[in-house]
Write a protein that holds these residues in place. Structure first.
Motif, mmCIF file in Angstrom:
data_model
loop_
_atom_site.group_PDB
_atom_site.id
_atom_site.type_symbol
_atom_site.label_atom_id
_atom_site.label_comp_id
_atom_site.label_asym_id
_atom_site.label_seq_id
_atom_site.Cartn_x
_atom_site.Cartn_y
_atom_site.Cartn_z
ATOM 1 N N ALA A 91 -8.961 5.846 0.986
ATOM 2 C CA ALA A 91 -8.308 4.643 0.468
ATOM 3 C C ALA A 91 -8.699 4.514 -0.996
ATOM 4 C CB ALA A 91 -8.751 3.418 1.243
ATOM 5 N N LYS B 137 -2.740 -0.100 -4.552
ATOM 6 C CA LYS B 137 -3.476 0.428 -3.400
ATOM 7 C C LYS B 137 -2.779 1.678 -2.878
ATOM 8 C CE LYS B 137 -4.588 -4.297 -2.097
ATOM 9 N NZ LYS B 137 -4.349 -5.357 -1.118
ATOM 10 N N LEU C 102 -8.767 -1.189 2.841
ATOM 11 C CA LEU C 102 -7.958 -1.951 1.883
ATOM 12 C C LEU C 102 -7.713 -3.379 2.341
ATOM 13 C CD1 LEU C 102 -5.444 0.850 0.864
ATOM 14 C CD2 LEU C 102 -7.370 -0.047 -0.466
ATOM 15 N N ILE D 159 0.856 -1.187 0.000
ATOM 16 C CA ILE D 159 0.000 0.000 0.000
ATOM 17 C C ILE D 159 0.893 1.239 0.000
ATOM 18 C CG2 ILE D 159 -1.740 1.307 1.281
ATOM 19 C CD1 ILE D 159 -2.579 -1.403 2.568
ATOM 20 N N LEU E 103 -8.219 2.027 -4.486
ATOM 21 C CA LEU E 103 -7.789 0.776 -5.101
ATOM 22 C C LEU E 103 -8.028 0.899 -6.603
ATOM 23 C CD1 LEU E 103 -6.861 -2.201 -5.008
ATOM 24 C CD2 LEU E 103 -9.246 -2.818 -4.611
#
Length: 135
Positions: A50, A58, A80, A37, A52
């Motif tokens: 967050a 991510k 995530l 991430i 994606l």
């Protein structure tokens, strides 16, 4: 939240706490790095988020100077790691909040989070307007 789901979140949190020093921002940064991430901390971020992407990349966008940065970091990481969809509903928000509370062993009041967000909006009204209408 369903009992089984809560238990699976508790198990994940327990595993993460045994491997990372999650009470520090550095510990959370290391956890994010190990999980693939990317974390972007910027004073241009109005609300932590967050993200994606379709290619499975991510990201966590965090407000640079925030009263709730630690909690927000845990909350967005929860989205995530719990594999929430892009169209987050109330259940997913509750799960991410629960994840962060358990991970950090700390609760943030809604009022505290609201005041922090309001301060950011007042501090940068034009950037806030741009983010609201042109995400």
């Amino acid at each position: 939240m369903e009992k089984d789901r809560k238990k699976s979140i508790d198990n994940l949190v327990s595993e993460l706490k045994s491997n990372y020093h999650v009470k520090s921002l550095e510990g959370l940064r290391q956890l994010a790095k190990d999980k693939g991430i990317y974390v972007i901390e910027s004073d241009r971020v109005i609300i932590s988020k967050a993200v994606l992407f379709e290619n499975e990349q991510k990201y966590i966008l965090l407000m640079e100077n925030s009263l709730t940065k630690h909690f927000s970091f845990g909350h967005e990481m929860g989205h995530l790691l719990l594999e929430h969809s892009h169209h987050q509903g109330v259940d997913e928000e509750l799960e991410a909040t629960y994840f962060s509370e358990q991970l950090l062993e700390k609760q943030e009041s809604f009022l505290y989070c609201f005041v922090d967000a309001l301060y950011k909006i007042l501090e940068k009204p034009f950037l806030s307007l741009k983010c609201a209408f042109f995400p």
